[in-house]
Design a protein around this motif. Sequence first.
Motif, PDB file in Angstrom:
ATOM      1  N   UNK A   1      52.257 -37.718  41.586  1.00 34.33           N
ATOM      2  CA  UNK A   1      53.615 -38.043  41.156  1.00 34.33           C
ATOM      3  C   UNK A   1      53.635 -38.765  39.809  1.00 34.33           C
ATOM      4  N   UNK A   2      52.469 -39.058  39.264  1.00 34.87           N
ATOM      5  CA  UNK A   2      52.394 -39.874  38.050  1.00 34.87           C
ATOM      6  C   UNK A   2      52.651 -38.998  36.823  1.00 34.87           C
ATOM      7  N   UNK A   3      53.918 -38.852  36.480  1.00 35.28           N
ATOM      8  CA  UNK A   3      54.284 -38.078  35.297  1.00 35.28           C
ATOM      9  C   UNK A   3      54.007 -38.891  34.034  1.00 35.28           C
ATOM     10  N   UNK A   4      53.698 -38.202  32.965  1.00 34.88           N
ATOM     11  CA  UNK A   4      53.506 -38.797  31.638  1.00 34.88           C
ATOM     12  C   UNK A   4      52.266 -39.693  31.555  1.00 34.88           C
ATOM     13  N   UNK A   5      51.289 -39.449  32.396  1.00 32.09           N
ATOM     14  CA  UNK A   5      50.085 -40.279  32.372  1.00 32.09           C
ATOM     15  C   UNK A   5      49.379 -40.186  31.029  1.00 32.09           C
ATOM     16  N   UNK A   6      49.263 -38.976  30.479  1.00 36.47           N
ATOM     17  CA  UNK A   6      48.582 -38.806  29.189  1.00 36.47           C
ATOM     18  C   UNK A   6      49.339 -39.515  28.073  1.00 36.47           C
ATOM     19  N   UNK A   7      50.675 -39.426  28.104  1.00 35.76           N
ATOM     20  CA  UNK A   7      51.481 -40.077  27.064  1.00 35.76           C
ATOM     21  C   UNK A   7      51.313 -41.590  27.115  1.00 35.76           C
ATOM     22  N   UNK A   8      51.257 -42.150  28.329  1.00 39.89           N
ATOM     23  CA  UNK A   8      51.093 -43.595  28.458  1.00 39.89           C
ATOM     24  C   UNK A   8      49.703 -44.037  28.016  1.00 39.89           C
ATOM     25  N   UNK A   9      48.696 -43.229  28.276  1.00 33.73           N
ATOM     26  CA  UNK A   9      47.349 -43.560  27.810  1.00 33.73           C
ATOM     27  C   UNK A   9      47.298 -43.571  26.286  1.00 33.73           C
ATOM     28  N   UNK A  10      47.993 -42.612  25.662  1.00 41.35           N
ATOM     29  CA  UNK A  10      48.028 -42.568  24.197  1.00 41.35           C
ATOM     30  C   UNK A  10      48.738 -43.792  23.632  1.00 41.35           C
ATOM     31  N   UNK A  11      49.776 -44.254  24.331  1.00 37.28           N
ATOM     32  CA  UNK A  11      50.521 -45.420  23.854  1.00 37.28           C
ATOM     33  C   UNK A  11      49.667 -46.686  23.882  1.00 37.28           C
ATOM     34  N   UNK A  12      48.692 -46.738  24.763  1.00 37.03           N
ATOM     35  CA  UNK A  12      47.785 -47.893  24.784  1.00 37.03           C
ATOM     36  C   UNK A  12      47.037 -48.036  23.459  1.00 37.03           C
ATOM     37  N   UNK A  13      46.799 -46.912  22.794  1.00 38.92           N
ATOM     38  CA  UNK A  13      46.099 -46.940  21.511  1.00 38.92           C
ATOM     39  C   UNK A  13      47.047 -47.279  20.363  1.00 38.92           C
TER      40      UNK A  13
END
Length: 682
Positions: free
Chosen positions: A499-511
């Motif tokens: 159910x975790x949508x946008x996981x990749x986008x949130x990981x990118x935002x960490x950078x």
Amino acid sequence: MHVGTIKEIWRFPVKSMGGERISAANIDYAGFADDRTWAIRDDETNEIATARRIPKLMMLKARYLTEPTTGFGPVAASRVEIEFPDGRRVSSDDPYASAILSMYLGKRVTLIPRPAARDKAAYRLTQPMSPREIRYILGMSADDPDPDFSWFSLKVLTNLSKYTTPPGALYDVYPLHFITTAALDSMNAIYPEGNFCSQRYRPSFVIETNPELTGIVENSWRGRDLRIGDALIRCNHPTIRCSMPGTQQPGIHQDPNVPLTVMRHAGQHLGAYASPRNRAAIQLGDSVELVDQANTKLYVWFDDVGRRVKSQVVKAGNRIAQWQEQKRAPSSAVKSPYPLGFRPFTLVKREQESSDIISLWFQDPERSELPRFVPGQHIVLAIPQLDGGLVYRPYTLSSPGHQLDSFRISVKREVGTVSDEPAAGRGSGWLHDQLAVGDRVAIKDPNGQFGAVPTDSRPLALISTGIGITPMLSILQSVAKENPERGVHLFHGIRDPQDFAFQDALEALKQQLTNFDLQLYVTGQGGEPPVGSHAGRMTPERVCAALPDVDKYDVLICGKPAFSKAFHDGLLACGIAAERLHFESFGASLGVDDGDQTAYRIHFSQSEQTVNWNPEQESLLSFAEEQGIDANSGCRYGACQACECTLLSGEVSYPEDIQPPGGKNKILLCSARPKSDLTLAL
């Protein structure tokens, strides 16, 4: 004859907003050279907006951050700061300035510098005000005598009939307006509760009159000159007062009896219009002299004769305008296939984000650049149904506020029950199953009161669950562009890892974000939980424990109504101030059929429309939108209270799980349906 001294000098950097007191002013033939160098443009009508059209402008204050250069037109460059009622400030060079103003005012507007005089189109009225509208603005009833505009010169009357303000300037009628302490004292003696102060009337300057002068003395100065220092100023005629001074302003209470008192006891005149006769300067404390003029009586006599002639012309014009207004048939206009306020957008891309969430990208074929919005706001889609009707659904934008080529929304398939059978939501089901790339759908530009300004510096705490991540994603992407060092904590709850949508986008935002902390809570047992996630339910107590200096954060909450309310109340108990908490809710809506099919008469008092209720509509909000009437809205599920409206007469009903607002005669448009004929303040 010495009549007093200059007590106050005011300049107003932005038209229709409160201004700032100054100690001196340079005067040009067109007024104060540094006055009203900015304005608000109504993007719907493409007109310069005034407080008569948008009363909430009266609650804003403006001041100069950089002094304008002397003169009128584009050379009067300046930078201003606008203060909102909650203390928030935004500067004119903030890329989100117009979006923030649009969010506050509840309609799309743009902050613009004063257009050049040669740009007459920027000042032109789309449609002249009707006599009925003039009466409304002046606070007059249908039984009152016709307003007397014969005081105005033919040039002024011509400008008023064609332009919002005279081209090249942003004052309404004449370059200057002043008021005397004698006049204010006179009104306060009649109605002390009215607080007749200069700020109510926003004058260019205030004259503190000599003690022996009483009453509205400026009425007798018509046609005469005032000498203030080296400045010579012609008193044109008394100021016609509208209803606006009775509205709420910063530090001044709303009181409709204020304009009524002026109407009954001062003939609707208070203060005076004036025009400079030379270039000079005035200062606080300057002596004010009423200049003796040999031809004053002759001037007044000719002016009175001209007034009588103009009065007959104006009355004849009013009768013609009323006849034209009555004859104007709504059907004569070309009818758009789209609801009023909506535009056709084309779906250019769709992408599956999770098992039940899709992202959709829309572009406007007529605009290469879309309006910037405050991340967290939503757009409204008019979604076609099998019966040929429309349902209206708000979807929070999941694209960043600075992305101007397209709007992106991310939609979860909602499933409910109809007649004991599972059914997809009427909006989300169509978007998931019917809408294809290349199809068009009617969309209303971004709106809503929920959002975070990316250029602000206060740290953010974002709390969401499920599809409530969409506004948070927009906020995070926007902050990464405008203010990447801003402190941001995201607390997000999901059931299962899939159910975790946008996981990749949130990981990118960490950078991209220097001070970004993601706290993920997983309640389900299936699948491998993401690294660093927390098992169990997210609670207000766990959020508060994870926030250092919790009282320093702006907190935004997005989830289903029960989730949003629980966190709002829980965080209040943790010590976060109420003004720092902002929340929005979402949920499935399959429509509420209360069985009442009566076509009640619904009267919208401000837009002066009376129409029959459509029982197929889900709420008064969607019904108002169907009529093209603007109404503030947010969650559309009775949680955020943004759509609160005054019910002037009639009764409404609500679904069982909706708590009506507590204010007298207040209703929630998003959830209410009529039980009788209604009159709404819209």
